[in-house]
Design an enzyme around this catalytic site. Structure first.
Site, PDB file in Angstrom:
ATOM      1  N   ARG A 122       0.699  -1.329  -0.225  1.00 33.71           N
ATOM      2  CA  ARG A 122      -0.061  -0.053  -0.071  1.00 33.71           C
ATOM      3  C   ARG A 122       0.743   1.114  -0.030  1.00 33.71           C
ATOM      4  O   ARG A 122       1.948   1.052   0.434  1.00 33.71           O
ATOM      5  CB  ARG A 122      -1.082   0.061   1.167  1.00 33.71           C
ATOM      6  CG  ARG A 122      -2.042  -1.281   0.893  1.00 33.71           C
ATOM      7  CD  ARG A 122      -3.017  -1.247   2.064  1.00 33.71           C
ATOM      8  NE  ARG A 122      -4.043  -0.349   2.103  1.00 33.71           N
ATOM      9  CZ  ARG A 122      -4.810   0.206   2.889  1.00 33.71           C
ATOM     10  NH1 ARG A 122      -4.727  -0.632   4.023  1.00 33.71           N
ATOM     11  NH2 ARG A 122      -5.394   1.052   2.779  1.00 33.71           N
ATOM     12  N   ASP A 319     -15.469   3.429   2.787  1.00 31.87           N
ATOM     13  CA  ASP A 319     -15.423   2.227   3.185  1.00 31.87           C
ATOM     14  C   ASP A 319     -16.577   1.438   2.961  1.00 31.87           C
ATOM     15  O   ASP A 319     -16.860   0.307   3.003  1.00 31.87           O
ATOM     16  CB  ASP A 319     -14.896   2.107   4.422  1.00 31.87           C
ATOM     17  CG  ASP A 319     -13.591   2.516   4.821  1.00 31.87           C
ATOM     18  OD1 ASP A 319     -12.665   2.503   3.878  1.00 31.87           O
ATOM     19  OD2 ASP A 319     -13.131   2.839   6.011  1.00 31.87           O
TER      20      ASP A 319
END
Ligand code: S3P
Length: 434
Positions: A122, A319
């Site tokens: 990431r 999310d």
């Protein structure tokens, strides 16, 4: 796991979602940096939040478990952290990695951050670059973008910085570094991202000012934490909001869930789609120890229609996008969502994981670089689904199977414990199976 979807589920249930993950992380960060000891009630004991707890323990902070929902943190003050004995392992937690990079940039020792396979892929450049402008000495793999990241702590100076993407993790890393920096640190966001860091720092008496998309912090000598209660996580409740909306004749009362406006994009979008959702604020922000409003959300099964979602709405529901894709796949008509490319940089590429799983079940969707178009279908067909080692992909897959008719298999659900260890138990409780 095998699930035989019966479709037409019907329930009338109460439910308390697990504690908010973002706030739980920050509660440990800021109580560790405070000069007193505090109790954190309703802390989220999930793997991600435990990565933060372990990191601070390794940095010399005493953190004790009081019971299965509470912690006591004996803060060491802004200058009291100690060099860890070895590398700091941050598991799967992007929030820990980004925020702690800001913090460790300002310490008087060197640290090396490592993580699991997903975290090691990431991007870290988004925090490393602005921190370097503040004078930080940070090196990472792959052109200073990936873990392992080596941070030589030192003196920082305040900067004015425009975030290229709306990211609460980057904003928070810079605010934390800004508490240690000489002068002012000013951050501009393109769109408003979650503001839990700002609220908690304000509650703990840091010198922070927020004016729309501009946040300003000045050098802070000390922060004073207080005992706090962490409200439920709207991002975890989102799976059951979807389950209820897509079931028939059902009602779900969600208790004590966080109602911070920077997290309610999902609710706004669902209401526009025709979702019957009532939000009742029980504790206003000024009544909570950490300036976080919370209350109940009452959801009733609804017929939903496709809508357009603009890119400025995305940070307030980042999310919840995977579960929104599922809902849109079963809504009437077409849903067009702009600005979704950040999803490619989550625990897995969530555009890919959703595309593979939903298309396997017969969904009709098209993706270009930054937008997604979903044409609603009547029902999903039986399929094998993959969790892609990603907690949210895994939970969306379970909800998809539950609202369908047919046989579904879903691989490796262990990753759910990253954010929601009791998810399967709550499925059973809500459906009345136990
Ligand atoms: C988080 C911010 C969001 C979100 C993540 C938690 C936080 O990430 O996706 O799950 O706690 O600050 P970005 O800041 O990268 O958008």
């Amino acid at each position: 796991m095998k699930i035989t979807g019966k479709s037409g589920l019907s329930f009338d249930s109460y439910y308390s979602p697990p504690a908010d993950k973002s706030i739980s992380h920050r509660s440990v960060f800021f109580s560790s940096l405070s000069s007193n000891a505090v109790k954190i009630r309703n802390f989220l004991f999930s793997e991600d939040c435990l990565s933060t707890v372990k990191a601070f323990q390794a940095l010399g902070v005493n953190i004790d478990l009081i019971d299965e929902r509470s912690l006591e943190v004996s803060g060491v003050g802004l200058k009291g952290l100690k060099a860890p004995l070895g590398e700091l392992y941050l598991g799967n937690s992007g929030t820990t990695a980004r925020l702690i990079t800001g913090l460790l940039s300002a310490q008087s020792f060197e640290t090396v951050l490592i993580g699991d396979n997903s975290l090691s892929r990431r991007p870290m450049a988004r925090v490393i670059q602005p921190l370097r402008l503040m004078g930080a000495d940070i090196r990472g793999e792959d052109n200073d973008n990936l873990l392992p990241v080596r941070i030589k702590g030192g003196k920082l100076k305040g900067v004015e910085y425009e975030l290229p993407v709306a990211s609460a993790q980057v904003k928070s890393a810079l605010l934390i570094a800004g508490m240690y920096a000489k002068g002012k640190t000013i951050i501009h966001e393109p769109f408003k991202s979650r503001d839990h860091t700002e609220r908690m720092l304000k509650a703990f008496e840091a010198d922070i000012k927020i004016e729309g998309l501009k946040t300003e912090i000045s050098f802070v000598k000390q922060i004073t934490a207080q005992d706090m209660f962490i409200p439920g996580d709207i991002s975890s409740a989102a799976f059951f909001i979807a389950l209820c909306l897509l079931s028939s004749d059902s009602r779900l009362v969600i208790k004590n869930v966080g109602l911070n406006p920077t997290r309610l994009g999902f609710i706004d979008v669902l209401k526009r789609m025709g979702g019957e959702i009532e939000v009742v604020c029980k504790v206003k922000e000024e009544e909570s120890e950490i300036y976080e409003p919370y209350g109940d959300i009452i959801v009733t099964s609804s017929t939903l229609n496709g809508i357009n979602v603009k890119k400025e709405e995305i940070p307030r529901m980042i999310d919840e996008l995977p579960i929104l894709f599922l809902i849109a796949s079963l809504a009437k008509g077409e849903t067009y969502i702009e600005g979704v490319s950040e999803l490619r940089l989550k625990e897995t590429d969530r555009i890919n994981s959703m595309l593979v799983n939903l298309k396997n079940m017969g969904a009709e969707m098209e993706v270009d670089i930054d937008n997604i178009k979903i044409r609603g279908i009547k029902r999903f067909k039986s399929a094998s689904l993959c969790a892609f080692s990603d907690h949210r992909t895994a939970m969306v897959s379970i909800i998809a199977a539950l609202v369908s008719k047919g046989d579904f298999s879903i691989d490796n659900l262990d990753c759910i414990k990253i954010s929601y260890p009791d998810f399967l138990l709550d499925v059973q409780k809500i459906l009345g199976d136990i």
